[in-house]
Scaffold this active site. Structure first.
Site, mmCIF file in Angstrom:
data_model
loop_
_atom_site.group_PDB
_atom_site.id
_atom_site.type_symbol
_atom_site.label_atom_id
_atom_site.label_comp_id
_atom_site.label_asym_id
_atom_site.label_seq_id
_atom_site.Cartn_x
_atom_site.Cartn_y
_atom_site.Cartn_z
ATOM 1 C CE LYS A 161 -3.801 -0.843 2.269
ATOM 2 N NZ LYS A 161 -4.363 -1.203 3.593
ATOM 3 N NE ARG A 203 -5.389 3.081 3.763
ATOM 4 C CZ ARG A 203 -5.381 3.378 2.466
ATOM 5 N NH1 ARG A 203 -4.755 4.465 2.023
ATOM 6 N NH2 ARG A 203 -5.953 2.572 1.602
ATOM 7 N N GLY A 239 -6.239 -10.902 8.164
ATOM 8 C CA GLY A 239 -5.724 -11.180 9.500
ATOM 9 C C GLY A 239 -5.039 -9.968 10.082
ATOM 10 C CG MET A 284 -5.741 -3.091 13.313
ATOM 11 S SD MET A 284 -4.962 -1.564 13.834
ATOM 12 C CE MET A 284 -5.119 -0.598 12.339
ATOM 13 N NE ARG A 302 -5.559 -4.643 -3.998
ATOM 14 C CZ ARG A 302 -6.064 -4.916 -2.812
ATOM 15 N NH1 ARG A 302 -5.275 -5.176 -1.798
ATOM 16 N NH2 ARG A 302 -7.358 -4.912 -2.605
ATOM 17 C CG HIS A 343 -6.356 -45.429 -12.028
ATOM 18 N ND1 HIS A 343 -7.591 -45.556 -12.626
ATOM 19 C CD2 HIS A 343 -5.447 -45.906 -12.922
ATOM 20 C CE1 HIS A 343 -7.437 -46.107 -13.826
ATOM 21 N NE2 HIS A 343 -6.147 -46.332 -14.026
ATOM 22 N NE ARG A 391 6.555 -47.288 -18.633
ATOM 23 C CZ ARG A 391 5.843 -46.748 -17.646
ATOM 24 N NH1 ARG A 391 6.416 -45.942 -16.779
ATOM 25 N NH2 ARG A 391 4.556 -46.994 -17.541
ATOM 26 C CB SER A 402 13.043 -40.390 -20.077
ATOM 27 O OG SER A 402 11.853 -39.733 -19.712
ATOM 28 N N GLY A 457 11.978 -40.536 -14.727
ATOM 29 C CA GLY A 457 10.656 -40.972 -14.295
ATOM 30 C C GLY A 457 10.463 -40.424 -12.888
ATOM 31 C CG ASN A 494 5.004 -40.055 -11.669
ATOM 32 O OD1 ASN A 494 5.107 -38.851 -11.466
ATOM 33 N ND2 ASN A 494 4.181 -40.571 -12.553
ATOM 34 C CB CYS A 544 8.314 -39.243 -19.078
ATOM 35 S SG CYS A 544 9.108 -40.594 -18.196
ATOM 36 C CE1 TYR A 549 11.119 -35.935 -23.150
ATOM 37 C CE2 TYR A 549 13.252 -35.883 -24.236
ATOM 38 C CZ TYR A 549 12.235 -36.587 -23.609
ATOM 39 O OH TYR A 549 12.350 -37.939 -23.442
HETATM 40 P P1 ADP Z 1 -7.776 -2.599 3.056
HETATM 41 O O1 ADP Z 1 -6.340 -2.976 3.063
HETATM 42 O O2 ADP Z 1 -8.651 -3.503 3.840
HETATM 43 O O3 ADP Z 1 -8.275 -2.273 1.688
HETATM 44 P P2 ADP Z 1 -7.464 0.202 3.448
HETATM 45 O O4 ADP Z 1 -6.350 0.673 4.301
HETATM 46 O O5 ADP Z 1 -7.262 0.296 1.987
HETATM 47 O O6 ADP Z 1 -7.849 -1.238 3.903
HETATM 48 O O7 ADP Z 1 -8.730 1.027 3.859
HETATM 49 C C1 ADP Z 1 -10.017 0.675 3.472
HETATM 50 C C2 ADP Z 1 -10.781 1.873 2.978
HETATM 51 O O8 ADP Z 1 -10.787 2.901 3.949
HETATM 52 C C3 ADP Z 1 -10.179 2.541 1.769
HETATM 53 O O9 ADP Z 1 -10.551 1.906 0.576
HETATM 54 C C4 ADP Z 1 -10.769 3.894 1.839
HETATM 55 O O10 ADP Z 1 -12.041 3.928 1.251
HETATM 56 C C5 ADP Z 1 -10.868 4.139 3.316
HETATM 57 N N1 ADP Z 1 -9.752 5.005 3.704
HETATM 58 C C6 ADP Z 1 -8.521 4.646 4.099
HETATM 59 N N2 ADP Z 1 -7.765 5.741 4.324
HETATM 60 C C7 ADP Z 1 -8.540 6.790 4.043
HETATM 61 C C8 ADP Z 1 -8.327 8.213 4.055
HETATM 62 N N3 ADP Z 1 -7.167 8.745 4.383
HETATM 63 N N4 ADP Z 1 -9.365 8.999 3.709
HETATM 64 C C9 ADP Z 1 -10.544 8.452 3.359
HETATM 65 N N5 ADP Z 1 -10.805 7.164 3.329
HETATM 66 C C10 ADP Z 1 -9.818 6.328 3.654
HETATM 67 MG MG MG Z 2 8.130 -45.712 -13.273
HETATM 68 MG MG MG Z 3 -7.744 -1.087 0.489
#
Ligand code: ADP
Ligand code: MG
Ligand code: MG
Length: 912
Positions: free
Chosen positions: A36, A106, A115, A117, A358, A476, A654, A800, A802, A804, A867, A887
């Site tokens: 990010k 973030r 997982g 925050m 991304r 199989h 074979r 070759s 094999g 497996n 193979c 190959y």
């Molecule tokens: P995730 O990784 O779960 O996508 P983000 O950090 O991208 O979490 O945050 C989720 C959403 O929170 C973003 O898509 C955006 O809409 C909102 N957000 C995050 N930072 C800001 C910010 N500075 N201003 C406004 N909205 C924000």
């Molecule tokens: Mg064999």
């Molecule tokens: Mg996001």
């Protein structure tokens, strides 16, 4: 991916600014700034509208855990400087009671990671700053809405006020519900809450926090900020994150970054909103703006599913100027990143802000279209286009498909392993004979078995799809399905298959033979009834000669991709095929020869099995020779057919490999039937089966051991190969047989078989008055063979691998018995991947490397191939490219996957 950019990662620098004024980082710094943070920095560099902020590096995370959860001393000052920079750019001040700056906090690992925050929005609000925000914006409702969101999120993710075990509802949601009932005596929408309601909510939320967390909600913005930063780093080691990292092999040393960024507000009214979008359609690849948004909402609302978002095209109606701006950004992003982007945006009072970008995840279909279109648009070159198609997803493109609308309506009645991708429906039959008979009656057949064995082969060929109740991806059924390109779901354990009653019980219903079931081998799902299917255009065009399909865009794109693969590749791709038809299919997919023709599969067709059994039961050499003489014409015809289909390409054939008991019937009834057929007492058959019984057939009487004990078998097979070669050569086609002796561990084993092959070759050439060119080589598939490869190479013209058996013998682990412990091994990470699917390059791979080195030390140009099933696995192919094999060989429908993987391995190697 770019490595840690040490030139820019300055020692002692823990905070990287981004914004209009000054941006310290860039898109290549994912290891240091997280995905990010690097994306935000890169967007700033190309002047996209990004709210200013700063990124705390992943190095701080590492420090945090190395130093008992404390921070490097310079961090505080650097963060303060970061805040000052944001303040300067926004004209607001953190904690100010006139014009307060609010920020989001973030998390950001290299790739987004479940997982971690959750994001905290509107941080910096307290009882004073909220009033200031209300006054400054003239919008008290907005200000208090921000505040109550903040207390709720912060209380939840930082202070841990969450649902307790046994509670059904989120505690904060209960408070909201109670307030609505206290004040309105009914459930009303959140948007109907007045500023005064929201104020009261904040009071109640804070009380909840105090009760549950045992402390006051922090009022100081700085304390709030440090609390949130600590929570992000803390979440790196929570259970969910650890489990995820383990699953995807992400080292814990990587750490996470934290982004602190000025808030922009999508919830100020009708001129505002939030959304997520792709620069092109990630499902089908079409070049269209794709995504969704909500008016008057903060980002979390879009994904939370509280309100249903609208498609992004609709934004043109609501806020045409903002839409135009987003269109411009969409194009800028693609021009710059040269790949499809998945991005998040917020509109505040008509102004667009970018919050994330991304590379977008995509289906195989979309990946193919993106790569072709972007090449045409000159955004990428052809080599990049090849790299953009994930090899392990390519078979999605070849699979028949269920009519999308029908599948949507149907309900899955069982699930198993997706062993052969595609969709099939048919009338069920529980044994091969009845399946074949039904197919002869032109029924569409689904073969359902507890598990399959070579005896079921004919039924499997006749069936549209194969469904088993037991067995894994290397069972199989799965193996044969891949080789034949059959749709297959295996190990659907909910099925109760009753061979006696000829019924399948599942999901509380009983299905009789002749009833319809449908299976989705891409998803591993079983459906009741008959769902409509169609061939993929690629298969229709290449295999079925469908002209309309050949004109489709999907077909043309696929062919273009395969042509590029040929240009890029060093290794060639052959196929594992035992019939002319499989051979033709593989060549249509671009195979340049057969890497493994398993001759024993030919013995199962039609009546041949009887002659085979006669041969095994024979008590004298003469009787054995008589039975073999019956098999000879069959084998010769089969080889001739294969040579014709190959049209000049080489074929590695074979010699007989499996233990003989596999060919004999095992139940008393079957033995009685066979006895009648052959005019032998059933007891005799029974006795022979007993004699052939082995405690460990995998390591028993098989491979070249058969041909050494029964030289007449090898003699017959050699004769069949050479006579067929003579016939087809006289028809004017080039024939290049490569005879391969299996399971060789001693040079002498190979020499004994070589003698037979060369003698028969001389005989046949004299009889037929032809000159044949052929080779004789060996499989390297037991450790001794690999370790003595220099000796064996003196006699062998090719190796070759094999893989497996080399995996089984190298690991001392029987594939068919591994199901009882291997899954647990994978869980414990004793093995990273199933070694029968992806070659164990550190262990078994060494045996391959040793054999390559020793073999080529004797014969510089020794031809080397592989193979085993690994020949169709992209990760294994990378390894084979690295060790320099000539190959790989894969089942016909895996050939395109292998070609793509081989091309990518070559391109990646050239880049290093
Ligand atoms: P995730 O990784 O779960 O996508 P983000 O950090 O991208 O979490 O945050 C989720 C959403 O929170 C973003 O898509 C955006 O809409 C909102 N957000 C995050 N930072 C800001 C910010 N500075 N201003 C406004 N909205 C924000
Ligand atoms: Mg064999
Ligand atoms: Mg996001």
């Amino acid at each position: 991916m770019a490595k840690k950019n040490s030139a820019s990662a300055k020692k002692g620098k823990f905070v990287y600014l981004f914004g209009k004024g000054k941006t310290d980082g860039n898109g290549g710094m994912k290891p240091l700034l997280g995905g990010k943070g690097a994306g935000l920095a890169e967007m700033c560099r190309i002047s996209l509208p990004v709210p200013p902020g700063f990124t705390i590096t992943t190095e701080v995370c590492t420090y945090y855990y190395d130093h008992k959860r404390t921070y490097p001393p310079p961090l505080k000052a650097q963060m303060q400087a970061g805040l000052a920079s944001i303040e300067k750019q926004t004209g607001k001040k953190f904690g100010d009671v006139k014009n307060p700056l609010l920020v989001s906090v973030r998390s950001g690992a290299r790739d987004s990671m479940p997982g971690m925050m959750d994001t905290i929005l509107n941080l910096g609000l307290n009882d004073q700053t909220v009033e200031a925000l209300a006054k400054k914006t003239g919008n008290p409702r907005f200000a208090w809405d921000c505040y109550r969101r903040f207390v709720q999120m912060y209380g939840d993710v930082v202070l841990g006020v969450q649902k307790r075990p046994g509670e059904d509802h989120e505690p904060f949601e209960l408070v909201i519900e109670k307030l609505k009932h206290d004040r309105y005596h009914q459930d009303i929408e959140d948007t109907k809450l007045t500023p005064d309601d929201l104020k009261e909510l904040v009071v109640r939320f804070k009380k909840l926090v105090k009760d549950r967390a045992g402390k006051e909600f922090p009022a100081s913005p700085w304390d709030q900020l440090m609390g949130a930063v600590g929570a992000v780093f803390g979440s790196w080691m929570n259970d969910r994150a650890i489990v995820y990292r383990r699953k995807y092999n992400i080292p814990s040393e990587w750490g996470t970054a934290v982004n602190v960024q000025a808030m922009v507000y999508g919830n100020t009214g009708d001129q505002s909103g939030s959304g997520v979008a792709f620069t092109r359609n990630p499902a089908n690849g079409v070049k269209e703006f794709y995504g969704e948004f909500l008016i008057n909402a903060q980002g979390e609302d879009v994904v939370a599913g509280v309100r249903t978002p609208e498609p992004v095209a609709q934004l043109n109606k609501h806020l045409p100027k903002a839409y135009g701006e987003l269109e411009r950004i969409r194009q800028t992003l693609e021009k710059h990143f040269k790949d499809v982007q998945d991005f998040e945006f917020t509109i505040e009072d008509g102004t667009v802000y970018m919050l994330q970008t991304r590379n977008g995840k995509r289906t195989a279909m979309a990946a193919l279209k993106f790569s072709m279109d972007m090449f045409k648009e000159k955004l990428i070159d052809w080599k990049t286009a090849v790299m953009r198609n994930p090899a392990d997803q390519l078979d999605q493109l070849l699979a028949p498909v269920f009519d999308a609308t029908e599948a949507g309506k149907a309900k899955a009645i069982a699930t198993g392993l997706p062993a052969g991708p595609g969709a099939a429906s048919g009338q069920i039959y529980l044994n091969a004979d009845r399946a074949v008979a039904a197919a002869d009656r032109k029924e569409q057949v689904l073969l359902v078995r507890v598990e399959t064995s070579p005896e079921d082969l004919r039924g499997m060929i006749a069936a549209e799809g194969i469904l088993t109740a037991r067995g894994g991806v290397s069972s199989h059924a799965a193996l044969v399905a891949r080789q034949m390109g059959k749709v297959c779901v295996c190990g659907a354990s909910a099925l109760e298959v009753d061979y006696q009653a000829r019924t399948v019980k599942v999901d509380g219903k009983t299905y009789k033979e002749g009833d319809w079931l449908s299976i989705d081998g891409t998803a591993g799902k079983v459906y009741a009834g008959r769902l409509k299917t169609a061939s993929s255009e690629i298969v229709a065009g290449l295999i079925e000669g469908d002209e309309a399909a050949r004109r489709s865009e999907k077909f043309k794109s696929f062919q273009q991709l395969m042509k590029w693969c040929s240009d890029a590749t060093r290794m060639s791709v052959r196929t594992n095929a035992d019939t002319p038809e499989q051979t033709k299919n593989a060549i249509a997919f671009g195979a340049v020869g057969i890497g493994l023709c398993r001759t024993e599969h030919m013995f199962f067709e039609g009546d041949r099995i009887d002659a085979m059994r006669e041969m095994i039961l024979a008590e004298t050499v003469d009787a054995r020779k008589a039975a073999l003489a019956k098999l000879l014409p069959y084998q010769r015809d089969d080889f001739a057919g294969i040579f014709r289909a190959l049209d000049g390409y080489p074929a590695t054939i074979r010699f007989l490999d499996p233990p003989l008991h596999e060919f004999l019937p095992h139940t008393p009834e079957q033995q009685k039937d066979l006895g009648k057929k052959l005019g032998i007492p059933a007891e005799k058959i029974h006795t022979r089966v007993e004699q052939l019984h082995e405690f460990n057939p995998m390591l028993g009487f098989r491979g070249c051991r058969l041909g050494i004990d029964f030289p007449e078998i090898s003699e017959m097979q050699a004769r069949a190969v050479f006579e067929a070669a003579a016939i087809v050569q006289k028809e004017g086609k080039k024939v290049r047989p490569e005879i391969m002796i299996p399971l060789v561990g001693f040079k002498k084993e190979l020499d004994l078989q070589l003698e037979i092959v060369h003698r028969v070759a001389t005989e046949v050439q004299a009889e037929k008055k032809v000159k044949l060119s052929y080779m004789v080589g060996t499989m390297i598939e037991v450790p001794r063979g690999a370790l003595t490869a220099d000796e064996i190479a003196q006699s062998a013209e090719f190796f070759s691998f094999g893989t497996n058996d080399l995996t089984q013998t190298g690991l001392g682990m029987s594939r068919d018995d591994s199901g009882s412990f291997l899954p647990h091994y994978a869980e414990l990470e004793i093995v990273k991947k199933n070694p029968f699917a992806t070659i164990d390059s550190t262990g078994v791979g060494q045996l391959v490397e040793i054999a390559v080195k020793k073999g080529r030390s004797v014969k510089k140009d020794l031809k080397l191939g592989i193979c085993g099933e690994h020949g169709g696995d992209p990760d294994s192919i990378k390894f084979f490219e690295a060790v320099g094999l000539d190959y790989v060989s894969a089942s016909p429908f895996r050939v395109p996957v292998a070609r793509l993987a081989a091309a990518q391995a070559a391109l990646a190697k050239a880049k290093d």
